[in-house]
Each structure stands twice: as C-alpha cells, then as structure tokens.
Scaffold this motif. Structure first.
Motif, PDB file in Angstrom:
ATOM      1  N   PHE A 165      -5.892  54.219  -2.711  1.00 40.02           N
ATOM      2  CA  PHE A 165      -5.858  54.930  -3.752  1.00 40.02           C
ATOM      3  C   PHE A 165      -6.072  53.665  -4.817  1.00 40.02           C
ATOM      4  O   PHE A 165      -6.663  53.694  -5.991  1.00 40.02           O
ATOM      5  CB  PHE A 165      -4.871  55.796  -4.205  1.00 40.02           C
ATOM      6  N   THR A 166      -5.138  52.759  -4.732  1.00 37.16           N
ATOM      7  CA  THR A 166      -5.116  51.657  -5.633  1.00 37.16           C
ATOM      8  C   THR A 166      -6.004  50.633  -5.687  1.00 37.16           C
ATOM      9  O   THR A 166      -6.857  50.243  -6.571  1.00 37.16           O
ATOM     10  CB  THR A 166      -3.749  50.882  -5.081  1.00 37.16           C
ATOM     11  N   ALA A 167      -6.617  50.506  -4.222  1.00 41.53           N
ATOM     12  CA  ALA A 167      -7.696  49.583  -4.183  1.00 41.53           C
ATOM     13  C   ALA A 167      -9.040  50.026  -4.972  1.00 41.53           C
ATOM     14  O   ALA A 167      -9.738  49.272  -5.597  1.00 41.53           O
ATOM     15  CB  ALA A 167      -7.911  49.398  -2.609  1.00 41.53           C
ATOM     16  N   ILE A 168      -9.409  51.382  -4.802  1.00 40.70           N
ATOM     17  CA  ILE A 168     -10.422  52.008  -5.483  1.00 40.70           C
ATOM     18  C   ILE A 168     -10.233  51.878  -6.986  1.00 40.70           C
ATOM     19  O   ILE A 168     -11.071  51.435  -7.750  1.00 40.70           O
ATOM     20  CB  ILE A 168     -10.457  53.440  -5.087  1.00 40.70           C
ATOM     21  N   THR A 169      -8.959  52.273  -7.377  1.00 41.13           N
ATOM     22  CA  THR A 169      -8.559  52.164  -8.890  1.00 41.13           C
ATOM     23  C   THR A 169      -8.794  51.036  -9.387  1.00 41.13           C
ATOM     24  O   THR A 169      -9.684  50.886 -10.599  1.00 41.13           O
ATOM     25  CB  THR A 169      -7.131  52.813  -8.877  1.00 41.13           C
TER      26      THR A 169
END
Length: 435
Positions: free
Chosen positions: A312-316
């Motif tokens: 989630f964080t890598a994509i965000t």
C-alpha cells in the motif's frame, strides 16, 4: 588570541539563535501538521469509508499542484519539490535549494493524502517544512554558504525531533541523514538546539501528545538471544530493502509510462489503492495505520499485515502522493515482529519494538539515530539488543535506502568496492545496468 575567541563565541551564539528560531517555527508548524493529520485521519476519514473512492481525484489535485507550483528556478538550477526529502538532502550538499513554498505545499499534499486514505506517514512533511524554514532563515539573515548547509541540517533535526517527540534522535538524524559514513559534528550545536526547541514547542507550548509504544517484557540476556536478534535483524533489513526497491521501482516505471505527468501517475496510483482496499476488505492499511501499529505491541495482528502495508505504501508514495515513510516502516517492522512471535519464543512487545527500529534503520541508513530513537521511545529498555539490531540492519541493507540522494561518504564495507562520494541512486542504476 582575543580575536579568535571572539569569533568562536560569535559563531556559537549565532548557531544557538538560528537553531532556536528554526525550532520555534518548525515546532509550531509540526504541531499543526500532527493535529490536522489526527483530525483528518481519525475524526473524518475513519468514520467515512466512502472517502477512499475520492483518492484518485485527490491524486489529480496533488499532481496539478506540483506540476504548476512545484518547480522553482533558483541559483541557475531547477529545484523540483516533487523530489521531497531528496531535495532537502541535495540542499545540504549545496547542489540545490529548498524553495520557501515547499513546506506549505507538502503539508497540503499530505493532508489530501491522509484525508482520502493514501498510506503515508508524517516525518517527510515535517522534514521538508524544516528545510523550508531553514532556507528562509538563510536568506533573511544572508548566512554564508558553509553555515547554510549546517542550518539545513538543523531544519531536518527540528522536523524529525518534533514529529516523533525524540529530540536527541532529531539532533543526530539531521546530521546523519545526508550522507552514509559521515557525521558532521560541527553541526551538533544548532541541530541539538533546533530539535530540542522544536520538541518542547510541540509538547510543552502546544500540548501535543505523541503515541506511546511500551515494551512489556525483555528477554533474558544469553548468547542464544543475541544470535536470534542478529538473524531477525538481517530479515528486517531485507524487508526494508524490499520496500525501498518496490517504492523506487514503482516511481520510475510510472514516470516512464506517463512521461512524468504527475497528475496521471497519482490518479492511476489512487485507483490501484482503491482496488487493493476493496480486495483486502478493510481500511487497516490506508492512512497512517497507527491503531494497528499500537495494537501490534499488545496482541496478535493479521500475519501478513506487514506485507499489505508495504505494498500500500510503496504504491501510494511511488505513484506521487506525499507524507512520510517512517511511520509506514514502523508499521511494517512492528507487525512483522508481531507475526514472528508465533515461531520465536521472545516477548511479543519486544519483537514488535525490534522490528520497528530495525526496519526503519535499514531504510533510513541512520544507525545512530535509529538506536537513539529506540532509547527515547522505549525509555532506554533493551539497550544492548537495539544497538546490535541497528548495527546489523545497517550493514545488511547494503547501499539501498529511502532517499536516493544520500551520498556514500564511505561504503558500509570495503567488500562493496564503491567510490567515495557516490549516491545511492547512482549505485542502484549501475547495478541494474549490469544485470
């Protein structure tokens, strides 16, 4: 002789004054950041799950802001605020300058990201505001080039120290963040001043209360315990590398596909987060995730929570949203430690704490600051364990990290055979060309 001491105290006094000014302003603005993030994340988004649907449109707005107001031409160089913490690091090395508007712009982008459910943290915005305030002090007082770099470090210190309630960590983090293998101790006085003033402005003057993470029980000291901690720290460091590689990979691929169109990148990234949220069936991995982070110290959490938060964080952040990466790394490390409790006979809260610190250390490449952070947020418990964990995580994470602009003043080991003064970005680029 008298002139020498006069100059010494003149410089010392100016560093104390400038550090204090930076600390006052950054401490106040960081409080604003923390309070608004709490309000947007806890009082608004958490009670309105449907807001996640608007995340792609929030990405469009962020992209529009950065494409139209995020690039400033100063001193014959183009300073792109979309580079976030990397721009602050470049300013410490004298390569770039932090525009005065960078702080307000990144705050707005962070608020949008948090409100609509992007997975992010907060220290990035605080550090960039610190850089923006330090840049303003440099210009207003017409500070010389050498002291400019030192005050930029002070801005970083003020932002980090006030964001996490860790003033000693903040003082060292400002000096350690810019380069691997080098600690510019000359900057210690203004960094310490800025960090402590920022911290006490946030907590004492404005009354903000930081999260508390408590280690309930420590394992008994033994050779077996230290061997387990070393092995776990290697694992935690590799997880930090996985996050960094995935996050930077998404950023580069999305820039290539959309030809650096920030609006398109963030819009598509927002759609992906919406789809992932629907697939997971909860919003535990959106926003900052503080509730599950705190829960990981006291009770079991989903065993794959760390992996979900990592994605989630890598994509965000890789697709163009903004905020910070420390809190997500805390989450990844603590929940992974929590999951390992099923297989490893060590106290739950200790494993969560170990993961929190080791994953952050591996990603940030700041072993001293990470160790001090453990001492400050865990009340000095487990000193020997965290010292070993930080050392191991730092070494085994290799020359990877959250910020490609970090300079390698000296390689982590002679075995790596790298040139002094290179950057993490250049090292990773050469590795990919050889593959």
């Amino acid at each position: 002789m008298l002139l020498k001491y006069k100059n010494f105290f003149s410089v010392l006094f100016s560093w104390i004054i400038f550090g204090g000014i930076i600390g006052i302003v950054v401490g106040s603005t960081t409080t604003l950041l923390l309070e608004i993030n709490d309000y947007l994340g806890d009082d608004i988004r958490a009670k309105r799950d449907w807001l996640i649907i608007l995340l792609p449109f929030g990405g469009l707005l962020i992209g529009y802001i950065y494409m139209n107001y995020g690039k400033v031409y100063l001193n014959h160089t183009n300073n792109d605020m979309a580079k976030s913490n990397n721009l602050v690091i470049d300013s410490v090395h004298g390569k770039k300058e932090v525009p005065l508007r960078m702080g307000p712009v990144v705050y707005l982008a962070t608020f949008i990201t948090v409100l609509f459910g992007g997975s992010t943290g907060r220290e990035g915005a605080a550090v960039q505001m610190g850089g923006s305030v330090a840049s303003a002090v440099n210009r207003f007082f017409k500070v010389n080039n050498l002291d400019k770099k030192i005050l930029m470090m002070s801005g970083i210190s003020a932002g980090f120290g006030s964001a996490f309630g860790a003033p000693i960590t903040g003082a060292v983090f400002g000096m350690e963040m810019a380069a691997l293998g080098k600690l510019k101790l000359e900057a210690f006085v203004p960094c310490l001043m800025a960090s402590f003033v920022g911290h006490y402005i946030t907590t004492a003057a404005w009354g903000h209360k930081h999260e508390e993470f408590i280690i309930q029980t420590l394992p008994e000291k033994s050779i077996i315990t230290f061997i387990i901690i070393i092995l776990l720290s290697v694992l935690f460091s590799l997880i930090s590398v996985l996050y960094c590689q995935l996050r930077h990979g998404i950023e580069k691929v999305s820039e290539n596909i959309f030809k650096k169109n920030h609006m398109k990148r963030a819009f598509v990234g927002g759609i992906l987060i919406v789809l992932l949220t629907w697939m997971v069936g909860s919003q535990d991995y959106n926003g900052r995730g503080l509730q599950m982070l705190e829960q990981s110290f006291t009770e079991d959490v989903p065993p794959f929570a760390f992996l979900a938060k990592l994605v989630f964080t890598a994509i965000t952040l890789g697709s163009g949203f903004f905020g910070g990466e420390a809190i997500p790394l805390f989450f990844i490390g603590a929940t992974l430690g929590n999951a390992l409790h099923t297989f490893i006979d060590l106290p739950l809260s200790f494993l969560a704490a170990l993961g929190l610190i080791a994953v952050f250390c591996g990603g940030a490449n700041t072993p001293i600051a990470a160790f001090l952070l453990a001492m400050e947020i865990f009340d000095g418990k487990g000193l020997e364990y965290f010292f070993v964990a930080c050392l191991v995580s730092y070494l085994f994470s290799g020359h990877h990290g959250l910020w490609p602009s970090q300079q390698i003043y000296e390689p982590k080991s002679r075995l790596y055979q790298l040139v002094n003064g290179d950057t993490i970005e250049n090292v990773e680029t050469r590795k990919k060309r050889k593959q």
